[in-house]
Enzyme design. Structure first.
Site, mmCIF file in Angstrom:
data_model
loop_
_atom_site.group_PDB
_atom_site.id
_atom_site.type_symbol
_atom_site.label_atom_id
_atom_site.label_comp_id
_atom_site.label_asym_id
_atom_site.label_seq_id
_atom_site.Cartn_x
_atom_site.Cartn_y
_atom_site.Cartn_z
ATOM 1 C CG ASN A 108 47.677 43.146 22.588
ATOM 2 O OD1 ASN A 108 48.264 43.889 21.962
ATOM 3 N ND2 ASN A 108 47.450 41.777 22.319
ATOM 4 C CG HIS B 93 36.350 60.190 41.970
ATOM 5 N ND1 HIS B 93 37.296 61.144 42.199
ATOM 6 C CD2 HIS B 93 36.799 59.495 40.537
ATOM 7 C CE1 HIS B 93 38.317 61.098 41.308
ATOM 8 N NE2 HIS B 93 37.914 60.051 40.224
ATOM 9 N N GLY C 46 40.250 41.502 25.138
ATOM 10 C CA GLY C 46 40.308 42.867 24.846
ATOM 11 C C GLY C 46 39.284 43.641 25.343
ATOM 12 C CB THR D 6 30.972 44.747 38.900
ATOM 13 O OG1 THR D 6 30.178 43.655 38.691
ATOM 14 C CG2 THR D 6 30.859 45.783 37.384
ATOM 15 C CE LYS D 7 28.036 41.333 42.224
ATOM 16 N NZ LYS D 7 26.897 40.439 42.518
ATOM 17 N NE ARG E 74 25.322 36.802 33.237
ATOM 18 C CZ ARG E 74 25.314 38.072 32.605
ATOM 19 N NH1 ARG E 74 25.701 39.101 33.233
ATOM 20 N NH2 ARG E 74 24.750 38.280 31.442
#
Length: 183
Positions: A82, A112, A139, A162-163, A177
């Protein structure tokens, strides 16, 4: 090994390598032209983006769309990306068929160094992202480097993934989660 080969493999590479600079400039030009066309020019849009991305079939990308290289993006059949998405594709981004990516979603493979002294040395590397088949990402989500999202999973709007997320779940939040299984 070339800097491009090191980059794609996720090894430390020199992002200022002249060949990589030219390849980013080429992707930027293609995206800029793509983003300027009227949305109803779908056939021309598809042809233009097929020069940049790898795909197995139909796909829809609503402008604006931005990426670093494009050649590290692999789309399955019938993928919808989208409006206003950003894919930093220093490593492969693989998206399975029938997947929906919500507006404003960012997918990052670029990394980085965490150590300040290493950052001063312009240490850059990447980790690939894999998104399964029939996934819906709401979104304004952010998918971090190295993430895998399993088939049939839903990621709620505004999530920061993040996982890794398994198949067949509904997940949301910052950090993202699992809320429940997706039957």
């Amino acid at each position: 090994m070339s800097e491009k080969e090191k980059m794609i493999r996720g090894e430390v590479y020199n992002a200022a390598d002249p060949k990589l600079v030219l390849e980013r400039a080429k992707a930027n030009r293609i995206c800029a032209r793509y983003n300027k066309k009227a949305l109803n020019e779908i056939n021309m849009r598809s042809r233009r983006m097929r020069k940049l991305l790898h795909t197995e079939g139909n796909f829809w990308i609503k402008p604006p769309f931005y990426c670093d290289y494009g050649y590290n993006i692999y789309l399955g059949k019938n993928v919808l990306i989208n409006y206003d998405c950003v894919f930093l594709d220093v490593c492969p981004i693989k998206i399975g068929e029938h997947t929906l990516i919500g507006p404003g979603t960012h997918i990052y493979t670029a990394m980085h160094a965490l150590d300040a002294k290493e950052r001063e040395q312009d240490v850059e590397f990447g980790k690939p992202v894999t998104i399964g088949r029939n996934v819906w990402i709401g979104g304004h989500c952010t998918i971090l480097p190295g993430i895998t999202i399993g088939d049939n999973t839903v990621i709620g709007a505004g999530s920061v993934v993040t996982k890794n997320m398994p198949a067949n779940v509904i997940a949301a939040g910052n950090p993202c989660r699992i809320i429940r299984e997706n039957k």
